[in-house]
Write a protein that holds these residues in place. Structure first.
Motif, short mmCIF file in Angstrom:
data_model
loop_
_atom_site.label_atom_id
_atom_site.label_comp_id
_atom_site.label_asym_id
_atom_site.label_seq_id
_atom_site.Cartn_x
_atom_site.Cartn_y
_atom_site.Cartn_z
N ALA A 90 -26.97 83.09 -4.52
CA ALA A 90 -27.26 83.64 -3.19
C ALA A 90 -26.23 84.72 -2.92
CB ALA A 90 -27.22 82.56 -2.12
N ASP A 91 -26.65 85.76 -2.24
CA ASP A 91 -25.78 86.90 -1.98
C ASP A 91 -25.35 86.89 -0.52
OD1 ASP A 91 -24.41 89.24 -1.91
OD2 ASP A 91 -26.00 90.48 -2.78
N TYR A 92 -24.04 86.80 -0.28
CA TYR A 92 -23.51 86.79 1.09
C TYR A 92 -22.99 88.16 1.52
CZ TYR A 92 -24.42 81.87 1.00
OH TYR A 92 -25.07 80.65 0.93
N GLY A 93 -23.16 89.14 0.66
CA GLY A 93 -23.08 90.54 1.03
C GLY A 93 -21.78 91.05 1.60
N ALA A 94 -20.65 90.52 1.16
CA ALA A 94 -19.37 91.02 1.66
C ALA A 94 -18.30 90.78 0.61
CB ALA A 94 -18.98 90.34 2.97
N ALA A 95 -17.32 91.65 0.59
CA ALA A 95 -16.18 91.49 -0.31
C ALA A 95 -15.09 90.67 0.39
CB ALA A 95 -15.63 92.85 -0.72
N GLY A 96 -14.22 90.07 -0.41
CA GLY A 96 -13.06 89.36 0.14
C GLY A 96 -13.36 88.01 0.72
N LEU A 97 -14.51 87.39 0.35
CA LEU A 97 -14.84 86.07 0.87
C LEU A 97 -14.02 84.99 0.17
CD1 LEU A 97 -18.76 86.31 1.00
CD2 LEU A 97 -17.12 86.85 2.81
N GLN A 98 -13.99 83.81 0.76
CA GLN A 98 -13.41 82.62 0.13
C GLN A 98 -14.53 81.61 -0.10
OE1 GLN A 98 -9.87 80.91 1.99
NE2 GLN A 98 -9.57 82.80 3.13
N LEU A 99 -14.52 80.97 -1.26
CA LEU A 99 -15.49 79.95 -1.60
C LEU A 99 -14.75 78.65 -1.87
CD1 LEU A 99 -18.38 79.02 -2.52
CD2 LEU A 99 -17.74 79.80 -4.82
N LEU A 100 -15.19 77.56 -1.21
CA LEU A 100 -14.53 76.27 -1.39
C LEU A 100 -15.59 75.18 -1.45
CD1 LEU A 100 -12.79 77.83 1.22
CD2 LEU A 100 -11.11 76.36 0.14
N SER A 101 -15.29 74.14 -2.24
CA SER A 101 -16.20 73.00 -2.31
C SER A 101 -15.40 71.73 -2.50
CB SER A 101 -17.20 73.17 -3.46
OG SER A 101 -16.55 73.11 -4.72
N GLY A 102 -15.95 70.64 -1.98
CA GLY A 102 -15.33 69.33 -2.12
C GLY A 102 -16.25 68.28 -1.54
N GLY A 103 -16.26 67.08 -2.15
CA GLY A 103 -17.19 66.07 -1.69
C GLY A 103 -18.61 66.57 -1.87
N ALA A 104 -19.40 66.44 -0.82
CA ALA A 104 -20.78 66.92 -0.86
C ALA A 104 -20.94 68.23 -0.11
CB ALA A 104 -21.71 65.86 -0.27
N TYR A 105 -19.82 68.92 0.14
CA TYR A 105 -19.86 70.10 1.00
C TYR A 105 -19.32 71.33 0.27
CZ TYR A 105 -20.46 66.55 4.60
OH TYR A 105 -20.93 65.50 5.33
N ALA A 106 -19.84 72.48 0.66
CA ALA A 106 -19.34 73.77 0.17
C ALA A 106 -19.37 74.76 1.33
CB ALA A 106 -20.18 74.27 -1.01
N TYR A 107 -18.43 75.68 1.32
CA TYR A 107 -18.27 76.60 2.43
C TYR A 107 -17.98 78.01 1.91
CZ TYR A 107 -17.28 72.16 4.84
OH TYR A 107 -17.33 70.87 5.32
N VAL A 108 -18.41 78.99 2.70
CA VAL A 108 -18.04 80.38 2.48
C VAL A 108 -17.31 80.86 3.72
CG1 VAL A 108 -18.90 82.73 2.25
CG2 VAL A 108 -19.89 80.91 0.86
N LEU A 109 -16.10 81.38 3.53
CA LEU A 109 -15.30 81.92 4.63
C LEU A 109 -15.31 83.43 4.56
CD1 LEU A 109 -14.11 78.95 4.41
CD2 LEU A 109 -12.01 79.93 5.34
N ASP A 110 -15.48 84.06 5.70
CA ASP A 110 -15.42 85.52 5.79
C ASP A 110 -14.21 85.88 6.65
OD1 ASP A 110 -15.71 88.23 6.28
OD2 ASP A 110 -17.90 88.13 6.29
N PRO A 111 -13.07 86.21 6.03
CA PRO A 111 -11.87 86.53 6.82
C PRO A 111 -12.06 87.74 7.73
CG PRO A 111 -11.29 86.08 4.54
CD PRO A 111 -12.77 86.19 4.58
N ALA A 112 -12.85 88.72 7.30
CA ALA A 112 -13.04 89.92 8.12
C ALA A 112 -13.77 89.60 9.42
CB ALA A 112 -13.79 90.98 7.32
N LYS A 113 -14.78 88.74 9.34
CA LYS A 113 -15.55 88.37 10.53
C LYS A 113 -14.99 87.14 11.24
CE LYS A 113 -19.94 90.18 8.73
NZ LYS A 113 -21.33 89.82 8.33
N GLY A 114 -14.08 86.41 10.58
CA GLY A 114 -13.53 85.21 11.18
C GLY A 114 -14.55 84.10 11.30
#
Length: 745
Positions: free
Chosen positions: A139-163
């Motif tokens: 899947a394309d989240y269309g931004a540079a500089g994102l953070q990707l994290l996963s653990g347990g049954a969860y995964a997240y995408v953080l966008d520092p620019a948008k907060g």
């Protein structure tokens, strides 16, 4: 399967080291006493041997079972990820990333269930299918500089620019919820094994937890604008305030302990205080790149170990701890500096690449993984310090690439052997190499004068020709309860008669007074003030005329550790309520001047005594209170309890209820005409009632006596066979004369 005839082309025989790998697996189990890990390790070796057979057979459509003790390592230039076996260093599988990702920096999130890869340049998230060795779900989240994290049954995408934080489906890689605003620009986040995401907001001085995918209340951890860094220490979130030089253990409801890093920041800007994103246990290593001070804080035992490593002229990264060794990437040389806490000295560095470059380090399954994303080189290191090289560009490994597929076209070689890694270099020193000869010329051989032979016993009288006296290694200091433990590496070369410690204060005692040449090389210094920091040197004293040699100074340490939690927290209400006193016992073995911080009604309060009194509180309410002890070394976990101002019911009898033909009214309000009647007590009867409290109400005068006090009580009506609760003027109860009856509010 029948036996193969000589000369036929078929399955190559397994490598003869297969049986040896099983033995090695048992011999090198992760040293935690966890049998499950051992079984996984041996199972991984069995999987490796089975893989050799399956791949050699070339069965159509089959995929090998990948090793359990393993990790995925990215090769960003080639646009692929390699699966490496942690017990052997062999690559047992590869997956090619989607077209367009080659040459882009990527990050890999692997939690043991799912492996996701983020293209940091485009924002594309890809899932690795380990069973098929493919990377097709994306899947394309269309931004540079994102953070990707996963653990347990969860995964997240953080966008520092948008907060923002967005929860994604780790299997499908698509969004599971809309982006959630954080209210500020996030720093580097972490996610624990339960799937709780921890996001630092340095501008607010807070950390925001996401529990089960939902945003929770922010935890205040620092002043607004402080530089914050997160670490998962054995699964527990720890935040390092790099501006204030403090480390705190986090929970979703607050902090549970603070550790002072004072002294570690000398000469370092906040960004120069480096911590890893995760550790395998409860010890968090901290490196101050300005001073080279290395600090290891155990957030469970609260012990702190300090040492120094060479930092000047080196581009050092965050330290990683495995076993008794701390590994520090030196990106100016492509090596890992190694500090061995058991030897109190630097060990031989580990060369990863043959030049400068960024190195990625992480601990997983009791192994340290080191990866150069931009090259073919990677390595895995076990708890014994054994290094296994990994050839990420090996081509003779399983992958989903079909015969005839074109490889990625770039300037990166496609099959370089990882074994061709330069040998380890020597420990950094101040030795200056001799100038090299001009290009094209043969250097002249260096002429050295032979040392004259000594004329007498060097152990008794030193002279030219005797082994040169050496200095001990810089001491390693460990803060303990009421003491500082100093260990050091002995000298190499001439043997000293003894070692003595310098730097102790007059109010400190050193044990032993001296140490012989055979050790053990440990001093203990007891006494001193927790409010002071102490540094030491070790002096090697030689016999005869040999000059004594003094070590480099140690890091500074305190003779104390952060206190634990206060004990036996109790609350005693005041007469009549409205407050009371919270008391507790000091933490076990608390050192130095201890200050207690209470978080309770009205906010926080501080005291140096093991008690605190509250007043002016409303009765009838139970409130929480927490007490945390701190000294100059930090603070421990809080002890929590309750300020219970529940109304204490009292048994009393009705008085002055005369047989005048009128019952005694029980009112719904403390008023004779408002609110109506709840019931009544027959005239002439003065039964026992339960008095809950008293309160102000209508002024009532009876027989020249006046009062505005009404008793709130419960009367059992035998006629109706039920309890009746309401208010009776205190003329008939006299609760105001009973000190055990509290005001209702």
């Amino acid at each position: 399967m029948g036996a193969e005839m000589p000369g036929e082309q078929g399955t190559p025989s397994p490598r003869p080291r297969g049986a040896a790998l099983v033995t090695a697996a048992w011999a090198r189990l992760r040293p935690t006493g966890n049998r499950v890990t051992g079984y996984l390790a041996v199972g991984a070796v069995g999987a490796l041997i089975g893989t050799s057979l399956a791949v050699g057979a070339g069965a159509s459509g089959t995929r090998p079972r990948l090793a359990d003790v393993a990790a995925w390592l990215a090769s960003s230039e080639k646009g692929e990820v390699a699966h490496a076996n942690g017990l052997t260093g062999d690559v047992d599988g590869k997956a090619v990333l989607p077209a367009g990702m080659a040459g882009h920096p990527v990050s890999v999130a692997q939690d043991g269930r799912t492996t996701l890869v983020l293209d940091e340049q485009t924002g594309q998230v890809v899932r690795i299918d380990a069973s098929q060795l493919t990377a097709e779900q994306s899947a394309d989240y269309g931004a540079a500089g994102l953070q990707l994290l996963s653990g347990g049954a969860y995964a997240y995408v953080l966008d520092p620019a948008k907060g923002t934080v967005q929860r994604i489906d780790p299997a499908m890689t698509t969004a599971e919820s809309p982006p959630v605003q954080l209210g500020g620009k996030p720093g580097a986040a972490v996610v624990d094994g339960d799937g709780t995401l921890w996001v630092p907001l340095p501008d607010q001085g807070t950390v925001v937890p996401f529990v089960k995918g939902l945003k929770s209340t922010a935890v205040k951890v620092a002043e607004a604008g402080h530089d914050l860094a997160l670490t998962l220490a054995g699964g527990r979130p720890v935040v390092t305030d790099r501006t204030a030089a403090e480390m705190k253990v986090l929970t979703v409801t607050g902090t549970q302990g603070t550790f002072a890093l004072d002294g570690a920041t000398a000469g370092s800007a906040p960004a120069g205080l480096l911590v890893p994103a995760s550790t395998d246990g409860s010890v968090v290593p901290v490196l101050a790149t300005g001073s080279g001070e290395l600090m290891m804080t155990d957030v469970r035992s609260r012990h702190t170990l300090r040492a120094r490593v060479p930092a000047e002229g080196h581009d050092l990264g965050a330290p990683q701890l495995l076993g008794k060794r701390v590994y520090i990437p030196d990106e100016s040389t492509g090596r890992l500096l190694v500090y061995d806490t058991s030897l109190s000295a630097l060990a031989e560095p580990v060369r990863i690449t043959d030049g400068a470059g960024e190195l990625e380090l992480f601990v997983r399954d009791g192994l340290l993984w080191v990866n150069d994303q931009d090259g073919a080189t990677a390595a895995v290191i076990d708890a014994d310090g054994e290094v296994r090289r990994i050839g990420k560009y090996e081509t003779d490994v399983p992958s989903a690439r079909k015969p005839g597929d074109r490889p990625v076209e770039d300037s990166v070689p496609t099959g370089g052997a990882a074994a061709q890694v330069p040998p380890p270099a020597t420990v950094p020193s101040a030795t200056v190499p001799a100038p090299s000869a001009p290009s094209g010329q043969t250097p002249e051989p260096t002429q050295t004068e032979p040392s004259p032979a000594p004329t007498q016993d060097c152990e008794l009288h030193w002279e030219t020709g005797c082994a040169e006296p050496g200095a001990p290694g810089a001491p390693q200091v460990e803060s303990r309860s009421g003491a500082i433990r100093i260990t050091f590496a002995p000298v190499a070369g001439a043997t000293p008669q003894r070692y003595v410690l310098k730097g102790s204060a007059p109010d400190q005692t050193v044990t032993p007074e001296e140490i012989g040449p055979d050790g053990p090389f440990t001093f203990e210094v007891r006494g001193g003030s927790c409010e002071e920091q102490y540094g030491f040197t070790v002096v090697a004293e030689y016999a005869g005329d040999k000059p004594s040699k003094e070590s480099a100074p140690s890091a500074l340490a305190r003779p104390c550790v952060a206190p634990g939690a206060p004990r036996e927290l109790t609350f005693t209400p005041a007469q009549g309520g409205h407050g009371g006193t919270v008391t507790w016992l000091p933490p076990q073995g608390a050192d130095g001047s201890v200050t207690y911080t209470l978080n309770g009604p009205g906010g926080t309060a501080e005291t140096t005594e093991p008690s605190h009194t509250y007043s002016g509180l409303r009765n009838g309410i139970v409130r929480g209170v927490a007490v945390m002890a701190s000294n100059a070394a930090g603070s421990g976990a809080a002890a929590s309890g309750w300020i219970d101002l529940s109304l204490p019911a009292q048994k009393m009898n009705i008085v002055h209820n005369k047989p005048d033909g009128r019952d005694l009214g029980i009112r719904n309000m403390p008023h004779s005409t408002e609110g109506g009647r709840a019931g009544g007590i027959p005239p002439g009867e003065n039964p026992e009632v339960t008095v809950h409290c008293n309160t102000k109400g209508q002024v009532i005068t009876i027989n020249s006596k006046t009062t505005d006090v009404w008793a709130r009580l419960t009367y059992y009506d035998p006629t109706l066979d039920k309890n009746i609760t309401g208010y009776v003027t205190d003329h008939y109860v006299e609760s105001r004369s009973n000190p055990d009856v509290w005001a209702c509010e």
